[in-house]
Design a protein around this motif. Structure first.
Motif, short mmCIF file in Angstrom:
data_model
loop_
_atom_site.label_atom_id
_atom_site.label_comp_id
_atom_site.label_asym_id
_atom_site.label_seq_id
_atom_site.Cartn_x
_atom_site.Cartn_y
_atom_site.Cartn_z
N TYR A 5 -3.56 1.79 -14.14
CA TYR A 5 -5.30 2.03 -12.79
C TYR A 5 -5.69 3.40 -13.87
O TYR A 5 -5.29 4.17 -14.09
N PHE A 6 -7.00 3.11 -13.66
CA PHE A 6 -8.26 3.92 -14.30
C PHE A 6 -9.33 3.51 -13.34
O PHE A 6 -9.96 3.12 -13.00
N MET A 7 -10.02 5.23 -13.46
CA MET A 7 -11.12 5.71 -12.71
C MET A 7 -11.90 4.90 -14.06
O MET A 7 -11.89 5.98 -15.14
N GLU A 126 -0.09 4.96 -10.11
CA GLU A 126 0.48 3.68 -9.47
C GLU A 126 0.30 3.69 -7.95
O GLU A 126 -0.02 2.17 -7.57
N GLU A 127 1.18 4.23 -7.73
CA GLU A 127 1.43 3.97 -5.84
C GLU A 127 -0.28 4.43 -5.36
O GLU A 127 -0.62 3.73 -5.03
N CYS A 128 -0.71 5.40 -5.91
CA CYS A 128 -2.37 6.20 -5.11
C CYS A 128 -3.05 4.86 -5.75
O CYS A 128 -3.96 4.32 -4.84
N GLY A 129 -3.01 4.60 -6.90
CA GLY A 129 -4.27 3.57 -7.25
C GLY A 129 -4.19 1.99 -5.69
O GLY A 129 -5.06 1.43 -6.19
N ARG A 130 -3.07 1.51 -6.36
CA ARG A 130 -2.69 0.40 -5.19
C ARG A 130 -3.32 0.67 -3.45
O ARG A 130 -3.43 -0.33 -3.12
N MET A 131 -2.56 1.83 -3.51
CA MET A 131 -3.48 2.56 -1.77
C MET A 131 -5.20 2.84 -1.72
O MET A 131 -5.73 2.18 -0.52
#
Length: 143
Positions: A5-7, A126-131
């Motif tokens: 995940y990328f901003m 990854e977990e933060c991006g998924r949430m």
């Protein structure tokens, strides 16, 4: 890996709206190698879009091709700087999601700061991006 995940930070809404219509994005040159590597070595590369000073995310999209594989989007002609090779994206959810809804999420890949803090190209754990994507989905329209 599964997903990365990328901003993605944009200077204005016009460029994001054009990307939503055309399903093409181009980023700053220094992000090109990072995104190309992620695209090559990950099953999914998810880009979370936030217009500067909007205090919100505008949605997220999946990279569909490596940088340099898409036609140059018209909006890049107005930029005052170089951009990466353009690439295809597929929007998953488009939603104006206020930072106040997601500020409790912490990104361990950015010194544990709130996920809304980050420069263009900042990787999100990854977990933060998924949430984060789940919270955007609650607000938005899936495509």
């Amino acid at each position: 890996t599964g997903a990365r995940y990328f901003m993605i930070k944009s200077w204005n809404y016009d460029n994001v709206e054009a990307a939503q219509r055309e399903s093409i994005w181009a980023t700053q040159p220094h992000n090109e190698e990072l995104l190309a590597e992620a695209y090559k070595n990950s099953r999914h590369v998810i880009l979370l879009f936030s217009v500067n000073k909007s205090t919100a995310f505008q949605g997220y999209a999946r990279m569909q091709s490596a940088p340099g594989t898409a036609p140059v989007p018209l909006w890049t002609k107005n930029l005052l700087w170089q951009s990466s090779g353009p690439f295809f994206i597929r929007w998953i959810t488009i939603a104006e999601t206020r930072f106040s809804r997601v500020g409790h999420l912490k990104n361990s890949l950015n010194e544990g700061q709130a996920v809304l803090v980050g420069r263009d190209g900042q990787e999100i754990e990854e977990e933060c991006g998924r949430m984060l994507c789940e919270l955007i989905d609650e607000v938005g329209e899936r495509y």
